[in-house]
Design a protein around this motif. Structure first.
Motif, PDB file in Angstrom:
ATOM      1  N   VAL B  25       4.995   7.204 -13.953  1.00  0.00           N
ATOM      2  CA  VAL B  25       4.753   6.347 -12.792  1.00  0.00           C
ATOM      3  C   VAL B  25       4.900   7.153 -11.509  1.00  0.00           C
ATOM      4  O   VAL B  25       5.662   8.116 -11.444  1.00  0.00           O
ATOM      5  CB  VAL B  25       5.717   5.122 -12.813  1.00  0.00           C
ATOM      6  N   VAL B  26       4.110   6.758 -10.517  1.00  0.00           N
ATOM      7  CA  VAL B  26       4.217   7.334  -9.170  1.00  0.00           C
ATOM      8  C   VAL B  26       3.876   6.216  -8.195  1.00  0.00           C
ATOM      9  O   VAL B  26       3.150   5.270  -8.546  1.00  0.00           O
ATOM     10  CB  VAL B  26       3.275   8.564  -9.025  1.00  0.00           C
ATOM     11  N   GLU B  27       4.416   6.300  -6.983  1.00  0.00           N
ATOM     12  CA  GLU B  27       4.097   5.267  -5.991  1.00  0.00           C
ATOM     13  C   GLU B  27       2.728   5.562  -5.375  1.00  0.00           C
ATOM     14  O   GLU B  27       2.334   6.721  -5.228  1.00  0.00           O
ATOM     15  CB  GLU B  27       5.190   5.251  -4.909  1.00  0.00           C
ATOM     16  N   LEU B  28       2.004   4.509  -5.056  1.00  0.00           N
ATOM     17  CA  LEU B  28       0.703   4.642  -4.390  1.00  0.00           C
ATOM     18  C   LEU B  28       0.901   4.379  -2.898  1.00  0.00           C
ATOM     19  O   LEU B  28       1.535   3.390  -2.521  1.00  0.00           O
ATOM     20  CB  LEU B  28      -0.274   3.619  -4.979  1.00  0.00           C
ATOM     21  N   VAL B  29       0.373   5.258  -2.068  1.00  0.00           N
ATOM     22  CA  VAL B  29       0.433   5.042  -0.618  1.00  0.00           C
ATOM     23  C   VAL B  29      -0.551   3.908  -0.281  1.00  0.00           C
ATOM     24  O   VAL B  29      -1.752   4.045  -0.540  1.00  0.00           O
ATOM     25  CB  VAL B  29       0.044   6.331   0.139  1.00  0.00           C
ATOM     26  N   PRO B  30      -0.056   2.788   0.243  1.00  0.00           N
ATOM     27  CA  PRO B  30      -0.918   1.601   0.404  1.00  0.00           C
ATOM     28  C   PRO B  30      -2.199   1.878   1.193  1.00  0.00           C
ATOM     29  O   PRO B  30      -3.271   1.403   0.817  1.00  0.00           O
ATOM     30  CB  PRO B  30      -0.022   0.592   1.138  1.00  0.00           C
ATOM     31  N   GLU B  31      -2.096   2.687   2.227  1.00  0.00           N
ATOM     32  CA  GLU B  31      -3.276   2.950   3.061  1.00  0.00           C
ATOM     33  C   GLU B  31      -4.317   3.797   2.321  1.00  0.00           C
ATOM     34  O   GLU B  31      -5.451   3.956   2.787  1.00  0.00           O
ATOM     35  CB  GLU B  31      -2.884   3.685   4.348  1.00  0.00           C
ATOM     36  N   LYS B  32      -3.923   4.384   1.214  1.00  0.00           N
ATOM     37  CA  LYS B  32      -4.821   5.273   0.474  1.00  0.00           C
ATOM     38  C   LYS B  32      -5.348   4.609  -0.801  1.00  0.00           C
ATOM     39  O   LYS B  32      -5.946   5.284  -1.643  1.00  0.00           O
ATOM     40  CB  LYS B  32      -4.060   6.551   0.089  1.00  0.00           C
ATOM     41  N   GLU B  33      -5.111   3.318  -0.948  1.00  0.00           N
ATOM     42  CA  GLU B  33      -5.495   2.671  -2.206  1.00  0.00           C
ATOM     43  C   GLU B  33      -6.998   2.754  -2.451  1.00  0.00           C
ATOM     44  O   GLU B  33      -7.444   3.083  -3.555  1.00  0.00           O
ATOM     45  CB  GLU B  33      -5.035   1.207  -2.223  1.00  0.00           C
ATOM     46  N   ARG B  34      -7.786   2.466  -1.423  1.00  0.00           N
ATOM     47  CA  ARG B  34      -9.239   2.505  -1.619  1.00  0.00           C
ATOM     48  C   ARG B  34      -9.698   3.920  -1.998  1.00  0.00           C
ATOM     49  O   ARG B  34     -10.501   4.105  -2.917  1.00  0.00           O
ATOM     50  CB  ARG B  34      -9.970   2.029  -0.349  1.00  0.00           C
ATOM     51  N   GLU B  35      -9.172   4.908  -1.279  1.00  0.00           N
ATOM     52  CA  GLU B  35      -9.563   6.294  -1.571  1.00  0.00           C
ATOM     53  C   GLU B  35      -9.164   6.670  -3.001  1.00  0.00           C
ATOM     54  O   GLU B  35      -9.948   7.290  -3.739  1.00  0.00           O
ATOM     55  CB  GLU B  35      -8.892   7.237  -0.566  1.00  0.00           C
ATOM     56  N   TYR B  36      -7.966   6.278  -3.404  1.00  0.00           N
ATOM     57  CA  TYR B  36      -7.512   6.593  -4.765  1.00  0.00           C
ATOM     58  C   TYR B  36      -8.426   5.949  -5.803  1.00  0.00           C
ATOM     59  O   TYR B  36      -8.815   6.571  -6.794  1.00  0.00           O
ATOM     60  CB  TYR B  36      -6.064   6.122  -4.963  1.00  0.00           C
ATOM     61  N   ARG B  37      -8.769   4.688  -5.559  1.00  0.00           N
ATOM     62  CA  ARG B  37      -9.641   3.985  -6.515  1.00  0.00           C
ATOM     63  C   ARG B  37     -11.027   4.628  -6.574  1.00  0.00           C
ATOM     64  O   ARG B  37     -11.604   4.769  -7.660  1.00  0.00           O
ATOM     65  CB  ARG B  37      -9.771   2.516  -6.104  1.00  0.00           C
ATOM     66  N   GLU B  38     -11.558   5.003  -5.407  1.00  0.00           N
ATOM     67  CA  GLU B  38     -12.886   5.633  -5.386  1.00  0.00           C
ATOM     68  C   GLU B  38     -12.865   6.955  -6.145  1.00  0.00           C
ATOM     69  O   GLU B  38     -13.746   7.238  -6.964  1.00  0.00           O
ATOM     70  CB  GLU B  38     -13.348   5.851  -3.937  1.00  0.00           C
ATOM     71  N   LEU B  39     -11.853   7.764  -5.888  1.00  0.00           N
ATOM     72  CA  LEU B  39     -11.745   9.054  -6.573  1.00  0.00           C
ATOM     73  C   LEU B  39     -11.680   8.860  -8.089  1.00  0.00           C
ATOM     74  O   LEU B  39     -12.339   9.580  -8.849  1.00  0.00           O
ATOM     75  CB  LEU B  39     -10.501   9.810  -6.098  1.00  0.00           C
ATOM     76  N   HIS B  40     -10.885   7.879  -8.528  1.00  0.00           N
ATOM     77  CA  HIS B  40     -10.661   7.722  -9.971  1.00  0.00           C
ATOM     78  C   HIS B  40     -11.781   6.971 -10.691  1.00  0.00           C
ATOM     79  O   HIS B  40     -11.865   7.024 -11.923  1.00  0.00           O
ATOM     80  CB  HIS B  40      -9.289   7.109 -10.226  1.00  0.00           C
ATOM     81  N   ALA B  41     -12.629   6.307  -9.933  1.00  0.00           N
ATOM     82  CA  ALA B  41     -13.807   5.681 -10.553  1.00  0.00           C
ATOM     83  C   ALA B  41     -14.849   6.741 -10.923  1.00  0.00           C
ATOM     84  O   ALA B  41     -15.708   6.504 -11.780  1.00  0.00           O
ATOM     85  CB  ALA B  41     -14.408   4.632  -9.628  1.00  0.00           C
TER      86      ALA B  41
END
Lengths: 130, 130
Positions: B25-41
């Motif tokens: 587990v790691v914490e997700l930076v809330p402001e980066k959620e969209r970027e994280y999701r886009e990268l991982h898609a």
């Protein structure tokens, strides 16, 4: 804000290998950690059989401490085609119900969990099979 | 207080099927959620190849909101026999390192994570293969 793509297939398109993967979280009552661990180190065979009969396999539960609270994180694979029916069959099983009377008090349901469920289902954001 | 038994085999004895299962587990930076999701898609194929070359498969990342914070939970299976060497090969791969320069800023490492690691490994308390 679900974002789907080649490495995050939408749930209804992710069945290339015929397997659905589910993860979920529930809080662990700290005073019940030892009891929870003891129960899960030797899960009743009747409960194991009902899990298998409901076409669930590769069932893992992990423990995590986050911001001073303890959580249980589950991952499992479902091989059937009607998860609601297979969950209902578990919920109707007397042995499973008896199991839950001892395990539920070890857990604290998270507020945002779907009504009628004990564990909060998690959305997937990445998947790579091989 | 690890408690092992027939449904929670100790890590070094749990290889009946030759597979090690890891969650973290790691914490997700809330402001980066969209970027994280886009990268991982759409994870880069070079990064996917390195994961496969390090003998990791069935790699899932889920998202969870707990007590007002967002977290990423991962589950993966390792088919090799030297996880340290296979992780080191990933860490030495220029493409994977470049990937981490964009994904690490989306994450907030949890304090109790092992030194030198980005994700906090979780202990397993239950396992049922079939």
């Amino acid at each position: 804000m679900s974002i789907y793509g080649s490495t995050n297939p939408a749930p209804d398109t992710s069945l290339a290998d015929g397997v659905q993967r589910f993860a979920a979280v529930v809080e662990l009552v700290p005073e019940k950690e030892r009891e929870y661990r003891e129960l899960h180190a030797e899960v009743w065979s009747s409960v194991q059989k009902r899990i298998a009969d409901s076409k669930m396999r590769n069932y893992n539960i992990f423990i995590a401490e986050l911001a001073g609270k303890k959580y249980l994180f589950s991952y499992l694979e479902y091989l059937g085609t009607d998860i609601d029916a297979d969950k209902a069959a578990m919920a109707a099983d007397p042995e499973t119900r008896r199991w839950w009377t001892v395990t539920d008090p070890c857990q604290r349901r998270i507020d945002s969990t779907n009504k009628g469920e004990q564990w909060m289902g998690l959305e997937r954001v990445f998947f790579q099979l091989a």
